[in-house]
Design a protein around this motif. Structure first.
Motif, PDB file in Angstrom:
ATOM      1  N   GLU A 162      12.427  23.795  -6.884  1.00 40.18           N
ATOM      2  CA  GLU A 162      13.573  23.192  -6.197  1.00 40.18           C
ATOM      3  C   GLU A 162      14.848  23.959  -6.514  1.00 40.18           C
ATOM      4  N   GLY A 163      14.939  24.432  -7.764  1.00 36.55           N
ATOM      5  CA  GLY A 163      16.115  25.200  -8.147  1.00 36.55           C
ATOM      6  C   GLY A 163      16.255  26.489  -7.362  1.00 36.55           C
ATOM      7  N   LEU A 164      15.109  27.025  -6.894  1.00 38.07           N
ATOM      8  CA  LEU A 164      15.148  28.233  -6.073  1.00 38.07           C
ATOM      9  C   LEU A 164      15.260  27.911  -4.593  1.00 38.07           C
ATOM     10  N   LEU A 165      14.341  27.069  -4.104  1.00 33.42           N
ATOM     11  CA  LEU A 165      14.286  26.782  -2.668  1.00 33.42           C
ATOM     12  C   LEU A 165      15.463  25.943  -2.200  1.00 33.42           C
ATOM     13  N   GLY A 166      16.045  25.155  -3.101  1.00 33.25           N
ATOM     14  CA  GLY A 166      17.130  24.273  -2.707  1.00 33.25           C
ATOM     15  C   GLY A 166      18.499  24.907  -2.710  1.00 33.25           C
ATOM     16  N   ARG A 167      18.571  26.201  -2.941  1.00 32.59           N
ATOM     17  CA  ARG A 167      19.878  26.868  -2.979  1.00 32.59           C
ATOM     18  C   ARG A 167      20.378  27.162  -1.567  1.00 32.59           C
ATOM     19  N   ASP A 168      21.644  26.847  -1.337  1.00 36.58           N
ATOM     20  CA  ASP A 168      22.227  27.105  -0.024  1.00 36.58           C
ATOM     21  C   ASP A 168      22.522  28.596   0.132  1.00 36.58           C
ATOM     22  N   ARG A 169      22.965  28.995   1.315  1.00 36.45           N
ATOM     23  CA  ARG A 169      23.105  30.415   1.624  1.00 36.45           C
ATOM     24  C   ARG A 169      24.115  31.112   0.711  1.00 36.45           C
ATOM     25  N   HIS A 170      25.094  30.364   0.182  1.00 37.90           N
ATOM     26  CA  HIS A 170      26.080  30.987  -0.705  1.00 37.90           C
ATOM     27  C   HIS A 170      25.479  31.337  -2.062  1.00 37.90           C
ATOM     28  N   CYS A 171      24.343  30.709  -2.375  1.00 35.70           N
ATOM     29  CA  CYS A 171      23.698  30.944  -3.677  1.00 35.70           C
ATOM     30  C   CYS A 171      22.533  31.920  -3.576  1.00 35.70           C
ATOM     31  N   GLN A 172      22.318  32.518  -2.421  1.00 35.19           N
ATOM     32  CA  GLN A 172      21.115  33.303  -2.200  1.00 35.19           C
ATOM     33  C   GLN A 172      21.305  34.804  -2.374  1.00 35.19           C
ATOM     34  N   ALA A 213      25.995  31.797  -9.544  1.00 33.13           N
ATOM     35  CA  ALA A 213      26.493  31.713  -8.168  1.00 33.13           C
ATOM     36  C   ALA A 213      26.962  30.324  -7.782  1.00 33.13           C
ATOM     37  N   VAL A 214      26.776  29.332  -8.640  1.00 38.50           N
ATOM     38  CA  VAL A 214      27.085  27.959  -8.234  1.00 38.50           C
ATOM     39  C   VAL A 214      28.538  27.568  -8.475  1.00 38.50           C
ATOM     40  N   HIS A 215      29.302  28.438  -9.136  1.00 35.36           N
ATOM     41  CA  HIS A 215      30.669  28.059  -9.502  1.00 35.36           C
ATOM     42  C   HIS A 215      31.685  28.378  -8.417  1.00 35.36           C
ATOM     43  N   SER A 216      31.254  29.036  -7.352  1.00 30.69           N
ATOM     44  CA  SER A 216      32.213  29.495  -6.349  1.00 30.69           C
ATOM     45  C   SER A 216      32.377  28.552  -5.169  1.00 30.69           C
ATOM     46  N   HIS A 217      31.573  27.462  -5.103  1.00 28.84           N
ATOM     47  CA  HIS A 217      31.640  26.585  -3.935  1.00 28.84           C
ATOM     48  C   HIS A 217      30.941  25.268  -4.237  1.00 28.84           C
ATOM     49  N   PRO A 218      31.273  24.215  -3.503  1.00 32.32           N
ATOM     50  CA  PRO A 218      30.549  22.945  -3.679  1.00 32.32           C
ATOM     51  C   PRO A 218      29.142  23.058  -3.140  1.00 32.32           C
ATOM     52  N   GLU A 219      28.260  22.191  -3.615  1.00 34.56           N
ATOM     53  CA  GLU A 219      26.872  22.261  -3.167  1.00 34.56           C
ATOM     54  C   GLU A 219      26.742  21.766  -1.731  1.00 34.56           C
ATOM     55  N   ALA A 220      25.952  22.485  -0.932  1.00 36.50           N
ATOM     56  CA  ALA A 220      25.670  22.097   0.450  1.00 36.50           C
ATOM     57  C   ALA A 220      24.361  21.319   0.462  1.00 36.50           C
ATOM     58  N   PHE A 221      24.465  20.009   0.306  1.00 31.57           N
ATOM     59  CA  PHE A 221      23.279  19.178   0.136  1.00 31.57           C
ATOM     60  C   PHE A 221      22.337  19.257   1.341  1.00 31.57           C
ATOM     61  N   GLN A 222      22.898  19.250   2.541  1.00 36.14           N
ATOM     62  CA  GLN A 222      22.040  19.229   3.719  1.00 36.14           C
ATOM     63  C   GLN A 222      21.217  20.513   3.836  1.00 36.14           C
ATOM     64  N   GLU A 223      21.796  21.636   3.461  1.00 38.32           N
ATOM     65  CA  GLU A 223      21.035  22.894   3.474  1.00 38.32           C
ATOM     66  C   GLU A 223      19.866  22.817   2.509  1.00 38.32           C
ATOM     67  N   SER A 224      20.127  22.273   1.327  1.00 36.05           N
ATOM     68  CA  SER A 224      19.055  22.151   0.337  1.00 36.05           C
ATOM     69  C   SER A 224      17.958  21.225   0.843  1.00 36.05           C
ATOM     70  N   LEU A 225      18.366  20.085   1.422  1.00 35.48           N
ATOM     71  CA  LEU A 225      17.381  19.124   1.903  1.00 35.48           C
ATOM     72  C   LEU A 225      16.512  19.703   3.005  1.00 35.48           C
TER      73      LEU A 225
END
Length: 375
Positions: free
Chosen positions: A112-122, A156-168
């Protein structure tokens, strides 16, 4: 069949469960099955007691017991300590299952930590996926490498809020056969719990969403079992819909499921209040399983008639039983099978439907039949 002797093939056919002659011979070697009688041609012959013993072996195996544990369970006698021995064996098996679940949960969390990352974390996800083999490394050095991998990814997670819908979108199972409103409800339950596997345990009766929207639109009363559940309800939206909110066990000192359960049992006033639920109300139970069991009994005795029950109490024996009773009650319901649940999830379920009613008052997608519908 009691006096009939069976060949090994006939034995496997009588037992079923995928048993094969080869497995039967293996169980003889392990001592799980006693030596068989022999025909004049030296073929094994089996009796009704052999069928029953083999059925017990297969049943225990299907429950996850190892063959060494199966042997001990089969050899239990009616002695006074038999129940204690059985309990000890079950505790050992439970411990092994929990350890396995914990390992699977750790692996799932890593994925989940890998697949749930939004495009800004990829930005470095390709490298991370290439190192997925580290998930299978159990040595101390391997875990150190895995920690380094997370350290690099987490930068990479410190630069933006989490995009929950992308992860879901990447983590949720295929919900294309569910209505838009039900999919939204499931997504919000997952976000509230942080557990994607929760989707597999959520159960809705066929008319649950339709009934919920109808009665909320009509300004029904919403009753929560304890103050903590009522506090989590979106009272702004409910007020906008004209719905009043009431607490069943109206004691502000109740802060846990154990306290709610004891309070409900020790003070008869709460049971009396339960029997006075207004017809057509929505009952939201997130703490005390006995509240849910009592309302189901009251429904069966034609003493109360709520329009919908959101039943997600906490507990390890009473809660699963109460939820099963709810699903047999004939009242529209939303629940979570087994021990999973809690006040927050119960409130989230109602809030999701109230939100959908205000955001999409004319939507009728929920009227389609889905595989989650049981009634």
């Amino acid at each position: 069949m009691a006096n009939q002797l069976l060949t090994i093939k006939e034995l496997t056919e009588a037992v079923g469960s995928g048993i094969t002659p080869r497995m039967v011979r293996h169980y003889h070697q392990l001592g799980l099955l006693p030596p068989a009688q022999r025909s004049t041609g030296n073929y094994r012959l089996y009796t009704e007691s052999d069928i029953q013993r083999l059925k017990r072996i297969m049943a225990l195996k299907q429950q996850g017991f190892q063959l060494s544990h199966v042997q001990k369970l089969l050899d239990l006698t009616p002695a006074e300590n038999a129940a204690q021995t059985l309990t000890s064996q079950l505790q050992q098996q439970y411990g092994a299952v929990i350890q396995q679940l914990a390992r699977l949960r750790q692996t799932a969390a890593a994925l989940e930590g890998l697949l749930g990352r939004d495009r800004h974390c990829q930005t470095i996800q390709a490298e991370a996926i290439a190192q997925l083999r580290l998930l299978e490394v159990e040595t101390k050095d391997g875990l150190g490498e895995l920690e380094k991998l997370w350290h690099d990814l987490d930068g990479a997670v410190h630069s933006h809020p989490e995009a929950f819908q992308e992860s879901l979108q990447q983590l949720l199972p295929d919900l294309s056969d569910r209505s838009e409103i039900e999919s939204d409800l499931l997504s919000k339950l997952v976000l509230a719990s942080g557990d994607v596997s929760l989707v597999s345990f959520v159960r809705l009766s066929s008319r649950a969403i339709a009934v919920a929207r109808d009665v909320l639109k009509a300004g029904c009363q919403v009753v929560g079992d304890v103050p903590a559940v009522v506090a989590a309800l979106d009272q702004t939206r409910l007020t906008h819909l004209g719905c009043s909110v009431k607490t069943l066990i109206d004691d502000p000192h109740i802060t846990s499921a154990a306290e709610a359960e004891q309070e409900f049992w020790q003070h008869h006033q709460w049971k009396q209040q339960l029997q006075q639920l207004p017809v057509g109300c929505v009952l939201v139970v997130g703490y005390a399983p006995s509240v849910l069991m009592s309302v189901c009994e009251a429904i069966e005795n034609c003493q109360v008639q709520p329009a919908l029950i959101i039943g997600m109490p906490i507990g390890f024996s009473h809660a699963p039983a109460a939820k099963r009773q709810l699903m047999r009650s004939g009242i529209p319901y939303i629940t979570i099978e087994g021990t999973l649940g809690g006040g927050l999830l119960a409130a989230v379920a109602l809030n999701a439907i109230a939100d959908s009613l205000l955001e999409k008052p004319d939507c009728h997608c929920y009227l389609q039949k889905t595989k989650s519908n049981l009634n």
